[in-house]
Write an enzyme that holds these catalytic residues in place. Structure first.
Site, PDB file in Angstrom:
ATOM      1  N   PRO A  58     -25.170  -9.059  15.301  1.00  0.00           N
ATOM      2  CG  PRO A  58     -23.619  -7.944  16.625  1.00  0.00           C
ATOM      3  CD  PRO A  58     -23.716  -8.862  15.459  1.00  0.00           C
ATOM      4  CE  LYS A  59     -33.214  -4.916  12.450  1.00  0.00           C
ATOM      5  NZ  LYS A  59     -33.162  -3.443  12.627  1.00  0.00           N
ATOM      6  CB  VAL A  60     -25.365  -2.365  13.568  1.00  0.00           C
ATOM      7  CG1 VAL A  60     -24.773  -1.010  13.919  1.00  0.00           C
ATOM      8  CG2 VAL A  60     -24.357  -3.474  13.833  1.00  0.00           C
TER       9      VAL A  60
END
Length: 555
Positions: free
Chosen positions: A122-124
């Site tokens: 995930p691209k936090v």
């Protein structure tokens, strides 16, 4: 004769960012480039120096892409580095690289095609940091800054419980990760970004981070520059060192289908943080000393669909409805939100438009309400100088205005005609807004009921109406004369439902005094005054005479 009450100002700049859409290098276009440059610089300074996010990430990304496109077109110079001036006094032991954004699934497939040992995370949505441990003890935490240098956040970071003071191994470790706002059960598709990034940036920009504030911040480690070469080994050891999320939210992938599946899964299922996309990584990458403060070849971002769009206003139209309400509409250069192309958005009311003062050339934020209806959110960038507009007066239109055609009345008269032929009134199948537009443009209709007298030959002469259509319209207009009295009452639009008027013919309605109206159930003084005014109005009485001459029941 004017089709609409509208004010139009042409602008040639195109909002869709494509290499072949370069605007002409005129003074006006160069001025708009200067405005966009200044605004993006203001956003960069606020975010990187002050920890404040003045616009959403979606709007920033679109504005930055547009700026780079316009600068390449109009000046031939590359856009200013968004991190220019964002550095600090502390050198990163390993450069923060940033990420190149892949535009769509086709770009992702192309990127994956020539690579092996691929992973997805995930691209936090947070702020990037470097953590340095010496002998297993936290030595330093550095903000991303410009990728090469940043601010020393160590003192504030020691208050964050999710950043371990001691590792489980006595070793020197350099980590790169994301400080994020903890949101247990956050579903990105439903909740959006929730201002997560700007909130964390603001907290970390404070000199005194309170314990209660520090509890809100989590850490996701997305890379270990001086760790094992093999991705799986890095993840396993990160878990042993006290960073289990890295392993849990890193998945090996072998195809674009698997990448799409994980991207969709993380978009629609609960996570402990907000995300704005996914990150694709090669398991193998160069050693940390070779990294540079620029997007690398071994990792890239695939962002989620934008939740809002930056759209440029092409035209402002003031549309007058049947009751006289003025609704400003913004005609936009097309933008996409969630694969929907949006070209028009309503401002809502004339009063709101006056507050916002939106003009052609302005750039506005558009969102989808309920995932379907485009809505105007705000004005993001204003053009200068401000184009002049012919704005209608709010008191010029009301329930009894524009029963006849004029240069300023076509919009309201068109709305009245569309209502009249709709299911709520006369219910004339095949007779809708497009039909009335053609007849108004041909100047065959000068009042609400002139169409009752049109012949088939007259209709055939109208551009866009063929023989079959003319025959059908003639039949529909003839059928309208046979509609019952109450249908025609609804078509004329009195300020009360026909069933509440307790009348079988027009003569009864015209004979009533103000006192007579107030005797009816549910009719108060204000409504009684409206009804009295309506049925005694000169234009309404003229329409009733037309219906009487046409042989309509009750007139």
């Amino acid at each position: 004769m004017k089709r609409w009450i509208a004010a139009t100002f042409s602008v040639l700049l195109i909002t869709v960012v494509r290499a072949d859409d370069c605007p002409e290098p005129t003074t006006a276009h160069n001025r708009q480039l200067d405005e966009l440059t200044a605004r993006v610089a203001e956003w960069d300074d606020a975010y990187h120096r002050q920890g404040r996010s003045l616009v959403s990430d979606d709007l920033y990304d679109q504005a930055r892409a547009r700026l780079e496109h316009w600068q390449a077109c109009l000046s031939g110079r590359p856009a200013t580095d968004p991190l220019h001036g964002a550095g600090g006094p502390v050198q990163h032991p390993v450069a923060q690289t940033g990420l190149r954004k892949l535009a769509d699934e086709r770009a992702v497939s192309h990127w994956m095609h020539s690579r092996q040992d691929l992973w997805i995370q995930p691209k936090v949505d947070g702020v990037a940091v470097t953590l340095a441990y010496r002998g297993g003890r936290l030595q330093q935490v550095i903000s991303r800054g410009d990728g090469s240098t940043g601010q020393d956040w160590t003192a504030r970071a020691r208050r964050i419980a999710t950043i371990p003071e001691h590792l489980t191994e006595y070793t020197d470790v350099i980590l790169q990760g994301e400080l994020y706002l903890q949101h247990p059960g956050h579903i990105q598709a439903s909740h959006g970004g929730a201002s997560a990034r700007s909130t964390v940036a603001g907290l970390m920009a404070r000199h005194d981070l309170q314990v209660s504030q520090a509890r809100q911040i989590g850490l996701f480690v997305w890379d270990w520059p001086n760790g094992p070469e093999d991705m799986q080994r890095r993840l396993d050891r990160l878990e042993r060192l006290g960073f289990p999320d890295s392993r849990q939210y890193s998945q090996r992938i072998g195809s674009i289908a698997e990448a799409s599946q994980w991207r969709e899964h993380w978009y629609r299922n609960p996570l402990p943080f907000a995300t704005d996309g996914v990150v694709l990584r090669q398991g193998q990458r160069p050693s940390g000393e070779r990294w540079r403060a620029e997007p690398p070849h071994w990792a890239a971002a695939w962002k989620y669909p934008a939740s809002e769009a930056l759209a440029q206003v092409r035209e402002v139209e003031f549309r007058v409805g049947r009751s006289g309400r003025i609704t400003p509409l913004l005609h936009l250069h097309p933008v996409k939100i969630d694969d929907r192309s949006i070209r028009v958005v309503s401002v809502g009311s004339l009063e709101r438009w006056q507050r916002l003062d939106i003009r052609p050339g302005d750039q506005v934020a558009i969102q989808l309400a309920g995932q379907t209806i485009p809505q105007l959110h705000s004005v993001v960038i204003r053009t200068a100088p401000r184009p002049a507009l012919d704005v209608p007066r709010g008191d010029a239109y009301h329930a009894l205005s524009c029963l006849r055609a004029s240069a300023t009345c076509n919009s309201q008269l068109h709305a009245r005609l569309t209502w009249l032929s709709g299911k709520q009134a006369l219910n004339l199948p095949g007779v809708g807004a497009g039909t009335w537009e053609k007849l108004l443009r041909a100047e065959l209709i000068h009042s609400l009921l002139d169409w009752l007298q049109l012949s088939e030959d007259q209709l055939l002469a109208v551009p866009g109406i063929a023989q079959q259509s003319a025959r059908t319209l003639t039949r529909r207009f003839s059928e309208a004369r046979q509609r019952p009295f109450k249908d025609w009452l609804r078509a004329l639009g009195p300020p009360a439902h026909p069933d509440s008027l307790a009348a079988d013919d027009w003569a009864q309605l015209q004979r009533r005094s103000l006192a007579d109206w107030q005797k009816l159930p549910g009719i108060g003084p204000a409504r009684a005054a409206q009804l009295q005014t309506f049925f005694q109005h000169e234009d309404i009485r003229a329409l009733a005479d037309q219906l009487r001459l046409a042989g309509v029941e009750g007139f």
